[in-house]
Design a protein around this motif. Structure first.
Motif, PDB file in Angstrom:
ATOM      1  N   TRP A 173       0.851  -1.196   0.000  1.00  0.00           N
ATOM      2  CA  TRP A 173       0.000   0.000   0.000  1.00  0.00           C
ATOM      3  C   TRP A 173       0.883   1.241   0.000  1.00  0.00           C
ATOM      4  N   ASP A 174       0.771   2.026  -1.059  1.00  0.00           N
ATOM      5  CA  ASP A 174       1.433   3.331  -1.076  1.00  0.00           C
ATOM      6  C   ASP A 174       0.549   4.305  -0.304  1.00  0.00           C
ATOM      7  N   VAL A 175       0.706   4.313   0.993  1.00  0.00           N
ATOM      8  CA  VAL A 175      -0.150   5.128   1.861  1.00  0.00           C
ATOM      9  C   VAL A 175       0.011   6.608   1.517  1.00  0.00           C
ATOM     10  N   PHE A 176       1.268   7.039   1.354  1.00  0.00           N
ATOM     11  CA  PHE A 176       1.651   8.406   1.008  1.00  0.00           C
ATOM     12  C   PHE A 176       1.351   9.379   2.136  1.00  0.00           C
ATOM     13  N   LEU A 177       0.119   9.371   2.634  1.00  0.00           N
ATOM     14  CA  LEU A 177      -0.235  10.183   3.797  1.00  0.00           C
ATOM     15  C   LEU A 177      -1.366   9.512   4.559  1.00  0.00           C
ATOM     16  N   ALA A 234       4.199  18.621   8.927  1.00  0.00           N
ATOM     17  CA  ALA A 234       5.004  19.512   8.090  1.00  0.00           C
ATOM     18  C   ALA A 234       6.483  19.165   8.183  1.00  0.00           C
ATOM     19  N   ALA A 235       6.915  18.711   9.354  1.00  0.00           N
ATOM     20  CA  ALA A 235       8.319  18.331   9.542  1.00  0.00           C
ATOM     21  C   ALA A 235       8.624  16.959   8.974  1.00  0.00           C
ATOM     22  N   SER A 236       7.576  16.228   8.553  1.00  0.00           N
ATOM     23  CA  SER A 236       7.751  14.837   8.141  1.00  0.00           C
ATOM     24  C   SER A 236       7.648  14.626   6.644  1.00  0.00           C
ATOM     25  N   VAL A 237       7.325  15.679   5.884  1.00  0.00           N
ATOM     26  CA  VAL A 237       7.090  15.511   4.453  1.00  0.00           C
ATOM     27  C   VAL A 237       7.974  16.447   3.645  1.00  0.00           C
ATOM     28  N   ILE A 238       8.182  16.071   2.390  1.00  0.00           N
ATOM     29  CA  ILE A 238       8.810  16.941   1.396  1.00  0.00           C
ATOM     30  C   ILE A 238       7.780  17.122   0.285  1.00  0.00           C
ATOM     31  N   PRO A 239       7.200  18.302   0.125  1.00  0.00           N
ATOM     32  CA  PRO A 239       6.104  18.475  -0.831  1.00  0.00           C
ATOM     33  C   PRO A 239       6.587  18.478  -2.272  1.00  0.00           C
ATOM     34  N   ASN A 240       5.633  18.295  -3.191  1.00  0.00           N
ATOM     35  CA  ASN A 240       5.937  18.275  -4.621  1.00  0.00           C
ATOM     36  C   ASN A 240       6.728  19.496  -5.055  1.00  0.00           C
ATOM     37  N   LYS A 241       6.344  20.667  -4.545  1.00  0.00           N
ATOM     38  CA  LYS A 241       6.978  21.905  -5.011  1.00  0.00           C
ATOM     39  C   LYS A 241       8.478  21.928  -4.735  1.00  0.00           C
ATOM     40  N   VAL A 242       8.910  21.261  -3.684  1.00  0.00           N
ATOM     41  CA  VAL A 242      10.344  21.209  -3.382  1.00  0.00           C
ATOM     42  C   VAL A 242      11.081  20.416  -4.453  1.00  0.00           C
ATOM     43  N   TYR A 243      10.565  19.231  -4.778  1.00  0.00           N
ATOM     44  CA  TYR A 243      11.194  18.420  -5.824  1.00  0.00           C
ATOM     45  C   TYR A 243      11.177  19.150  -7.172  1.00  0.00           C
ATOM     46  N   MET A 275       5.561   5.166   2.754  1.00  0.00           N
ATOM     47  CA  MET A 275       5.380   6.601   2.915  1.00  0.00           C
ATOM     48  C   MET A 275       6.432   7.322   2.070  1.00  0.00           C
ATOM     49  N   ASP A 276       6.417   8.653   2.105  1.00  0.00           N
ATOM     50  CA  ASP A 276       7.336   9.403   1.253  1.00  0.00           C
ATOM     51  C   ASP A 276       8.675   9.683   1.919  1.00  0.00           C
ATOM     52  N   THR A 277       8.749   9.655   3.246  1.00  0.00           N
ATOM     53  CA  THR A 277      10.007   9.837   3.962  1.00  0.00           C
ATOM     54  C   THR A 277      10.020   8.909   5.176  1.00  0.00           C
ATOM     55  N   ARG A 278      11.193   8.678   5.711  1.00  0.00           N
ATOM     56  CA  ARG A 278      11.291   7.864   6.930  1.00  0.00           C
ATOM     57  C   ARG A 278      10.644   8.586   8.106  1.00  0.00           C
ATOM     58  N   ALA A 279      10.746   9.925   8.132  1.00  0.00           N
ATOM     59  CA  ALA A 279      10.105  10.692   9.205  1.00  0.00           C
ATOM     60  C   ALA A 279       8.590  10.517   9.154  1.00  0.00           C
ATOM     61  N   HIS A 280       8.023  10.509   7.952  1.00  0.00           N
ATOM     62  CA  HIS A 280       6.583  10.334   7.795  1.00  0.00           C
ATOM     63  C   HIS A 280       6.178   8.900   8.142  1.00  0.00           C
ATOM     64  N   ALA A 281       7.036   7.945   7.806  1.00  0.00           N
ATOM     65  CA  ALA A 281       6.768   6.552   8.180  1.00  0.00           C
ATOM     66  C   ALA A 281       6.743   6.398   9.697  1.00  0.00           C
ATOM     67  N   ALA A 282       7.635   7.115  10.388  1.00  0.00           N
ATOM     68  CA  ALA A 282       7.657   7.054  11.851  1.00  0.00           C
ATOM     69  C   ALA A 282       6.379   7.626  12.442  1.00  0.00           C
ATOM     70  N   LEU A 283       5.830   8.655  11.801  1.00  0.00           N
ATOM     71  CA  LEU A 283       4.571   9.230  12.266  1.00  0.00           C
ATOM     72  C   LEU A 283       3.442   8.219  12.121  1.00  0.00           C
ATOM     73  N   LEU A 284       3.396   7.499  10.987  1.00  0.00           N
ATOM     74  CA  LEU A 284       2.377   6.477  10.782  1.00  0.00           C
ATOM     75  C   LEU A 284       2.537   5.347  11.788  1.00  0.00           C
ATOM     76  N   TYR A 302      -6.376  10.145   8.297  1.00  0.00           N
ATOM     77  CA  TYR A 302      -6.774  10.566   9.639  1.00  0.00           C
ATOM     78  C   TYR A 302      -5.927  11.743  10.105  1.00  0.00           C
ATOM     79  N   ASP A 303      -4.613  11.603  10.019  1.00  0.00           N
ATOM     80  CA  ASP A 303      -3.721  12.664  10.478  1.00  0.00           C
ATOM     81  C   ASP A 303      -3.955  13.947   9.704  1.00  0.00           C
ATOM     82  N   THR A 304      -4.175  13.830   8.402  1.00  0.00           N
ATOM     83  CA  THR A 304      -4.393  15.011   7.566  1.00  0.00           C
ATOM     84  C   THR A 304      -5.700  15.697   7.919  1.00  0.00           C
ATOM     85  N   TRP A 305      -6.768  14.916   8.020  1.00  0.00           N
ATOM     86  CA  TRP A 305      -8.103  15.486   8.198  1.00  0.00           C
ATOM     87  C   TRP A 305      -8.310  16.029   9.611  1.00  0.00           C
ATOM     88  N   VAL A 306      -7.827  15.274  10.606  1.00  0.00           N
ATOM     89  CA  VAL A 306      -8.093  15.650  11.998  1.00  0.00           C
ATOM     90  C   VAL A 306      -7.005  16.553  12.559  1.00  0.00           C
TER      91      VAL A 306
END
Length: 375
Positions: free
Chosen positions: A106-110, A282-291, A149-158, A113-117
């Motif tokens: 599963w490419d969870v990506f985000l 915000a500290a856990s992701v690298i958005p499209n615009k950065v790439y 997930m997209d980063t290891r930091a974001h994976a740790a959040l999940l 729950y965390d996004t919405w709430v």
């Protein structure tokens, strides 16, 4: 390795398009079983009107039985990949793959729950709807054999959110589409007489920390510069009210720009902005615009975060990492760029771009799939 890409994945997202390209490189005979649910929906949190919601609901109602039937009769394969947004796909379709004895990635990506709430504050934590969403997402995480997930930091959040075993988690960078974004150099196509030309574009969501950008633009130190702010979304009305109540002759505001025109817009700016939000996400992701900015070889100012340090592990020319939520630090970075821009290389970030090239992403995805098949 034979792969099935299954579900209602969002073809409008660069993440999904790059996933498809990577899987096609791994398996030229990739089987895609897809129902297009999200066409034309830029921001899923602000779908206005009953008609839009009803349209999505009807597509899902009729689409899932069709997808289930197609999958049950599809050919030989080794692994099933569920793309973003895949929460309902995991709950309704992944059990069919498990029934056939196939591992599910599963490419969870985000986290929805965390996004919405938590991130967007669209629901109250602890409410019935929030608890239900969290249980659904946790069930989906338990069904998957690998979670990406997209980063290891974001994976740790999940992992923290849903008590996911670390052994099930992987991270694959988002990247940017090389055909749509090509190096344009660190000088704009057109000069400006108002200091530094600065561009921000993106959805107006809390994660982006747009108030930090507005604070910097309206500060006396920011007024000599030219600011272009492009986007729409959850916070657009509030941001527009702020701009309407201030002297903003040096700020250009546009609702949206077609994806195909973004590279041209970037080439006309001296420097592009990333995100400045202060949340854990915000500290856990690298958005499209950065790439996209990195791939265009443009100077970039964005928050210093654990996620960014996964990509930029040391100081890089033309990349300015600043504390989140700090407009004065943003202005300091603009001043630093103005002082050194004549000495910057003509094209920036080539080394960083190698880490999220299609070749690199394909290698990362291949590693994920191989682990899933070997489990």
């Amino acid at each position: 390795m034979h792969v099935v890409l299954l579900g209602t994945y969002d073809l409008g997202k660069p993440r999904t398009r790059l996933l498809r390209q990577s899987l096609q490189a791994i398996d030229p005979g990739l089987q895609e079983l897809h129902v297009d649910v999200w066409r034309g929906v830029e921001d899923k949190s602000v779908m206005h009107g009953m008609a839009a919601r009803l349209s999505i609901g009807l597509k899902m109602l009729f689409g899932y039985p069709w997808l289930a039937l197609r999958y049950l009769f599809c050919g030989r394969h080794d692994v099933v990949v569920i793309g973003y947004m895949g929460l309902f796909d995991m709950l309704l379709l992944a059990p069919l793959a498990k029934m056939r004895g196939k591992p599910v990635v599963w490419d969870v990506f985000l986290s929805v729950y965390d996004t919405w709430v938590r991130d967007r504050g669209m629901g109250r934590e602890g409410s019935l709807s929030a608890r239900l969403l969290r249980r659904m997402e946790r069930r989906a995480c338990r069904t998957a054999d690998r979670l990406v997930m997209d980063t290891r930091a974001h994976a740790a959040l999940l992992q923290q959110l849903h008590d996911v075993p670390e052994s099930k988690l992987d991270a694959v960078l988002v990247g940017a589409e090389e055909g749509a974004f090509t190096p344009s150099g660190n000088q704009p196509a057109a000069s400006t007489d108002t200091g530094v030309s600065i561009l921000f574009y993106g959805q107006f969501i809390p994660l982006h920390g747009i108030d930090t950008i507005i604070d910097a633009a309206l500060d006396p130190r920011g007024r000599p510069h030219s600011w272009t702010i492009v986007g729409s979304g959850q916070e657009a009305a509030r941001i527009d009210d702020r701009l309407q109540d201030a002297d903003t002759a040096h700020v250009q505001r546009h609702d949206w720009v077609d994806y195909a025109k973004l590279a041209g817009l970037m080439s006309g700016a001296h420097v592009c902005l990333g995100i400045f939000g202060t949340s854990q996400k915000a500290a856990s992701v690298i958005p499209n615009k950065v790439y996209q900015t990195l791939l265009c070889g443009k100077p970039l100012i964005t928050s210093d975060s654990p996620a960014m340090r996964e990509l930029a592990r040391q100081e890089q020319a033309g990349l300015y990492l600043v504390p989140a939520g700090d407009p004065q630090a943003l202005l300091d970075a603009i001043d630093r760029f103005a002082q050194e821009r004549a000495e910057l290389p003509a094209v920036l970030h080539r080394h960083l771009c190698e880490d999220f090239s299609l070749t690199a992403l394909t290698r990362q995805w291949r590693g994920v799939l191989e682990k899933a098949v070997a489990q």
